[in-house]
Design a protein around this motif. Structure first.
Motif, mmCIF file in Angstrom:
data_model
loop_
_atom_site.group_PDB
_atom_site.id
_atom_site.type_symbol
_atom_site.label_atom_id
_atom_site.label_comp_id
_atom_site.label_asym_id
_atom_site.label_seq_id
_atom_site.Cartn_x
_atom_site.Cartn_y
_atom_site.Cartn_z
ATOM 1 N N ARG A 141 0.828 -1.207 0.000
ATOM 2 C CA ARG A 141 0.000 0.000 0.000
ATOM 3 C C ARG A 141 0.862 1.256 0.000
ATOM 4 O O ARG A 141 0.533 2.244 -0.628
ATOM 5 N N ASP A 176 0.752 -0.820 -4.820
ATOM 6 C CA ASP A 176 -0.624 -0.534 -5.244
ATOM 7 C C ASP A 176 -0.739 0.947 -5.615
ATOM 8 O O ASP A 176 -0.619 1.813 -4.750
ATOM 9 N N ASP A 198 -3.263 2.736 -6.342
ATOM 10 C CA ASP A 198 -4.480 3.381 -5.865
ATOM 11 C C ASP A 198 -4.575 3.438 -4.354
ATOM 12 O O ASP A 198 -5.580 3.893 -3.822
ATOM 13 N N ASP A 199 -3.552 2.991 -3.641
ATOM 14 C CA ASP A 199 -3.707 2.851 -2.191
ATOM 15 C C ASP A 199 -2.468 3.341 -1.449
ATOM 16 O O ASP A 199 -2.064 2.753 -0.479
#
Length: 188
Positions: free
Chosen positions: A137, A183, A185-186
């Motif tokens: 993340r 990731d 998007d995270d």
């Protein structure tokens, strides 16, 4: 023969794993915790395993997502754990935490507290010498060492992007973090 509460809970946990494919089950603070598995999670585990396995002496081996009961309230399934090869070859459904020389967790959105806080204290309390937390993340790895009753006394947080060398009782282990997924998007 009597069956302990821990054995009973472990048996129930095994049934749940069969009922919910795509989820990993652990016992945390006496509760069954289900974590969905994501591709980056599994890819990180695979890349770590393939990088680290050739660096281990033949008397050591990896287990992955196998139960390690700490107490009736805690049963973890580390993403990767290094234990003696002779023990690994027994092919059991659970192993003692006293066998673990290195524990590795890969953080998922639902496991943040467990990986960073709960397991830090439990792994250190059982004397697991090194604990590595890889976080797709954020694109960081946290290395923990020098275990004590309140958690690990040594801690480094490093961004992915280069080679990481970790001094362990197994020897110096090198990991190329530039090959680990992040990731997009995270980014927590």
């Amino acid at each position: 023969m009597t069956v302990s509460d821990s054995d009973r809970l472990h048996s129930q946990l095994a049934r749940y794993e069969d009922m919910f494919p795509g989820y990993r089950m652990e016992i945390v603070e006496g509760n069954i915790v289900m974590s969905p598995l994501r591709p980056f999670h599994n890819e990180t585990i695979m890349r770590l395993w393939t990088q680290l396995e050739p660096q281990l002496a033949p008397e050591w081996g990896f287990i992955s997502d196998v139960a390690i009961p700490f107490s009736g309230d805690y049963e973890f399934c580390p993403d990767l754990a290094v234990i003696p090869e002779t023990e690994k070859n027994r092919n059991l459904t659970s192993y003692s935490p006293d066998l673990v020389e290195l524990a590795i967790e890969v953080v998922s959105p639902s496991s943040v507290r467990n990986d960073y806080e709960v397991k830090n204290k439990q792994y250190a309390g059982r004397g697991i010498p090194n604990y590595l937390i890889f976080d797709p993340r954020t694109g960081h790895v946290v290395t923990l060492w020098n275990p004590g009753p309140d958690g690990y006394q040594g801690r480094d947080k490093l961004p992915y992007g280069g080679k990481l060398a970790v001094e362990t009782q197994l020897g110096r282990l090198t990991i190329d973090t530039s090959r680990l997924p992040v990731d997009p998007d995270d980014r927590a």
